[in-house]
Enzyme design. Structure first.
Site, PDB file in Angstrom:
ATOM      1  N   ASP A  34    -109.285  63.586 -29.145  1.00 25.06           N
ATOM      2  CA  ASP A  34    -110.505  64.020 -28.471  1.00 25.06           C
ATOM      3  C   ASP A  34    -110.355  65.467 -27.999  1.00 25.06           C
ATOM      4  OD1 ASP A  34    -112.944  62.117 -27.015  1.00 25.06           O
ATOM      5  OD2 ASP A  34    -112.721  64.207 -26.374  1.00 25.06           O
ATOM      6  N   ILE A  61    -111.988  68.117 -33.888  1.00 23.48           N
ATOM      7  CA  ILE A  61    -112.070  67.560 -35.256  1.00 23.48           C
ATOM      8  C   ILE A  61    -112.466  68.627 -36.285  1.00 23.48           C
ATOM      9  CG2 ILE A  61    -112.451  65.103 -34.770  1.00 23.48           C
ATOM     10  CD1 ILE A  61    -115.494  65.670 -35.226  1.00 23.48           C
ATOM     11  N   ALA A  83    -116.129  60.670 -32.606  1.00 25.83           N
ATOM     12  CA  ALA A  83    -116.297  61.995 -31.976  1.00 25.83           C
ATOM     13  C   ALA A  83    -117.556  62.674 -32.476  1.00 25.83           C
ATOM     14  CB  ALA A  83    -115.080  62.869 -32.267  1.00 25.83           C
ATOM     15  N   SER A  86    -123.571  63.945 -28.864  1.00 30.57           N
ATOM     16  CA  SER A  86    -124.356  62.708 -28.959  1.00 30.57           C
ATOM     17  C   SER A  86    -125.709  62.716 -28.239  1.00 30.57           C
ATOM     18  CB  SER A  86    -123.519  61.548 -28.418  1.00 30.57           C
ATOM     19  OG  SER A  86    -123.370  61.678 -27.010  1.00 30.57           O
ATOM     20  N   THR A 126    -125.624  56.045 -36.337  1.00 33.10           N
ATOM     21  CA  THR A 126    -126.663  55.637 -35.398  1.00 33.10           C
ATOM     22  C   THR A 126    -127.933  55.210 -36.142  1.00 33.10           C
ATOM     23  OG1 THR A 126    -128.218  56.557 -33.783  1.00 33.10           O
ATOM     24  CG2 THR A 126    -127.149  58.130 -35.215  1.00 33.10           C
ATOM     25  N   ASP A 127    -128.720  54.350 -35.496  1.00 36.84           N
ATOM     26  CA  ASP A 127    -130.014  53.962 -36.090  1.00 36.84           C
ATOM     27  C   ASP A 127    -130.987  55.134 -36.155  1.00 36.84           C
ATOM     28  OD1 ASP A 127    -130.536  54.160 -33.365  1.00 36.84           O
ATOM     29  OD2 ASP A 127    -131.473  52.178 -33.170  1.00 36.84           O
ATOM     30  N   GLU A 128    -130.705  56.203 -35.378  1.00 34.68           N
ATOM     31  CA  GLU A 128    -131.654  57.334 -35.353  1.00 34.68           C
ATOM     32  C   GLU A 128    -131.751  58.056 -36.692  1.00 34.68           C
ATOM     33  OE1 GLU A 128    -131.666  59.951 -32.018  1.00 34.68           O
ATOM     34  OE2 GLU A 128    -131.230  58.362 -30.605  1.00 34.68           O
ATOM     35  N   TYR A 153    -130.005  66.289 -33.633  1.00 34.13           N
ATOM     36  CA  TYR A 153    -128.886  65.334 -33.504  1.00 34.13           C
ATOM     37  C   TYR A 153    -128.893  64.344 -34.668  1.00 34.13           C
ATOM     38  CZ  TYR A 153    -126.695  60.907 -32.179  1.00 34.13           C
ATOM     39  OH  TYR A 153    -125.968  59.737 -32.197  1.00 34.13           O
ATOM     40  N   SER A 154    -130.040  63.677 -34.884  1.00 34.67           N
ATOM     41  CA  SER A 154    -130.032  62.633 -35.916  1.00 34.67           C
ATOM     42  C   SER A 154    -129.896  63.237 -37.309  1.00 34.67           C
ATOM     43  CB  SER A 154    -131.259  61.730 -35.808  1.00 34.67           C
ATOM     44  OG  SER A 154    -132.450  62.467 -35.788  1.00 34.67           O
ATOM     45  N   LYS A 157    -126.237  63.699 -37.800  1.00 33.92           N
ATOM     46  CA  LYS A 157    -125.565  62.422 -38.069  1.00 33.92           C
ATOM     47  C   LYS A 157    -125.889  61.950 -39.494  1.00 33.92           C
ATOM     48  CE  LYS A 157    -123.443  60.115 -35.648  1.00 33.92           C
ATOM     49  NZ  LYS A 157    -121.986  60.061 -35.291  1.00 33.92           N
ATOM     50  N   TYR A 210    -140.073  60.242 -19.761  1.00 30.65           N
ATOM     51  CA  TYR A 210    -140.769  61.124 -20.706  1.00 30.65           C
ATOM     52  C   TYR A 210    -142.093  60.511 -21.180  1.00 30.65           C
ATOM     53  CZ  TYR A 210    -136.153  63.405 -21.275  1.00 30.65           C
ATOM     54  OH  TYR A 210    -134.951  64.044 -21.081  1.00 30.65           O
ATOM     55  N   ASN A 252    -139.145  52.179 -22.321  1.00 29.34           N
ATOM     56  CA  ASN A 252    -138.354  52.911 -21.323  1.00 29.34           C
ATOM     57  C   ASN A 252    -138.780  52.543 -19.907  1.00 29.34           C
ATOM     58  OD1 ASN A 252    -136.981  54.155 -23.388  1.00 29.34           O
ATOM     59  ND2 ASN A 252    -138.343  55.936 -23.436  1.00 29.34           N
ATOM     60  N   GLY A 278    -140.645  65.875 -30.482  1.00 26.72           N
ATOM     61  CA  GLY A 278    -140.317  65.001 -31.618  1.00 26.72           C
ATOM     62  C   GLY A 278    -139.838  63.614 -31.198  1.00 26.72           C
TER      63      GLY A 278
END
Ligand code: NAD
Ligand code: DAU
Length: 338
Positions: A34, A61, A83, A86, A126-128, A153-154, A157, A210, A252, A278
């Site tokens: 890490d 990494i 890692a 996120s 991730t599911d995103e 981010y997504s 990934k 949000y 949420n 978004g």
């Protein structure tokens, strides 16, 4: 003794995974790699840090030389790669580090692993990466859903997922990709909705929700995620993708209200703020494939969230230290825009 490399083992899910694996497999040597970014801390591993079968490796990494050197020193049997940068909100204001860590960092690890004769490289995604669903309760993400990431981010990934796939197809690297829904539980970093809500409600501070609060996430306790990764690492079909989720969809607003009620506070603490750019409407996982492998979650949301609230009450020192540091500047910057 089997040698397991866990990247990101000082973070939320990786940290829980290190603890879970140490308890379950005392004959495995666990190497926790890490960089200790703002999201990483080692206090969670104080009880195991002097164990002979636990080592901490402080590297980035994306540092090819350092990663290669580690793989030359240790013949790993397994790599489980957590890692990453996120947090979606941070990716919207500062995307570059997401590309460096999540895309380049993953490629550096894949390169090192491909010459290392490992049994399995599990890439924790991730599911995103699938984008968003509408509010039709019959629609779910399956492993065949096309990748349509909406945030930086997504997108980072999804890019790393494609690299993992390519290293399987091109070099025969024995990989699995897991795509889990939203996690919650101990050591969740208080920038994310659930720990942010718990810590702010406990301090009688407003909770920023949000938009209209109707976006839906599919929540899974972190230890259920850990047991799924353990199963995939040992029994997943090589090259396979596995979605992970426990059918715990909540808006949420429902999540925030549950926490406020558990802490006996007033809903006046809820403050509706400008929406995330978004902002994905809904995530929901079809977990049939990993269920066929034998996995079942243990926690239902109500029990899991009650235990998590208790954990935050009992471990105030951990999160109070975080929110008193540079986090406060992040919070002021992030929410001043709203
Ligand atoms: P986190 O932000 O809590 O932890 C990330 C860890 O990675 C930290 O310890 C950090 O120090 C480390 N790290 C960051 N950059 C690094 C680098 N360049 N080199 C080495 N280490 C570095 O993240 P998390 O919520 O525990 O998520 C872990 C993984 O699981 C991520 O890959 C994420 O995409 C995935 N995931 C998260 C969720 C969720 O709900 N949190 C759900 C599904 C998948
Ligand atoms: O689905 C898996 C993903 O879940 C992981 O890949 C990510 O790493 C993880 O951070 C999480 O992403 P989300 O964006 O869903 O999590 P977050 O906790 O940031 O937000 C959850 C929901 O709550 C989302 O709809 C945005 C909303 N939200 C979030 C914050 C931080 C608020 O309404 N207010 C807030 O202050």
């Amino acid at each position: 003794m089997k040698k397991l490399l866990v990247t990101g083992g000082a973070g939320f899910i990786g940290g829980n995974f290190v603890q879970y694996m140490t308890g379950k497999y005392p004959h495995y040597h666990i190497y926790n790699l890490d960089l200790l970014t703002y999201a990483g801390d080692l206090t969670k591993h104080q009880k195991i840090e002097s164990n002979e079968n636990y080592s901490f490796v402080h590297i980035d990494i994306a540092d090819r030389e350092a990663v290669n050197e580690l793989f030359e020193q240790v013949n790993f049997d397994y790599v489980v790669h957590f890692a990453a940068e996120s947090h979606v909100d941070r990716s919207i204001t500062d995307p570059e580090i997401f590309i460096r860590t999540n895309v380049l960092g993953t490629q550096v690890l894949l390169d090192a692993a491909k010459g290392a004769n490992i049994k399995k490289f599990v890439h924790v995604s991730t599911d995103e990466v699938y984008g968003e669903l509408d509010f039709d309760p019959a629609s779910f993400f399956t492993e065949e859903t096309p990748l349509q990431p909406n945030s930086p981010y997504s997108a980072s990934k999804a890019s790393s997922d494609l690299l993992v796939r390519a290293y399987y197809e091109t070099y025969g690297l024995p990989v699995n990709i897991t795509r889990c829904s939203n996690n919650y539980g101990p050591y969740h970093f208080p920038e994310k909705l659930i720990p942010l809500t718990i810590s702010r409600v406990l301090n009688d501070q407003k909770v920023p929700v949000y938009g209209d609060g109707k976006n839906v996430r599919d929540w899974l306790h972190v230890l259920d995620h850990c047991s799924a990764i353990d199963l995939v690492m040992h029994s997943g079909e090589i090259g396979g993708v596995y979605n992970i989720g426990g059918h715990n969809e909540r808006t949420n607003l429902q999540v925030v209200r549950t926490i406020i009620e558990a802490l006996g506070k007033s809903e006046d603490l809820i403050e509706f703020v400008e929406d995330r750019l978004g902002h994905d409407k809904r995530y929901a996982i079809d977990p049939s494939k990993i269920e066929r492998l034998g996995w079942r979650p243990v926690y239902d949301f109500e029990t899991g969230i009650a235990q998590t609230v208790d954990w935050f009450l009992e471990n105030k020192e951990w999160w109070e230290q975080i929110i008193s540091g540079e986090y406060q500047q992040y919070f002021d910057r992030q929410y001043a825009r709203k």
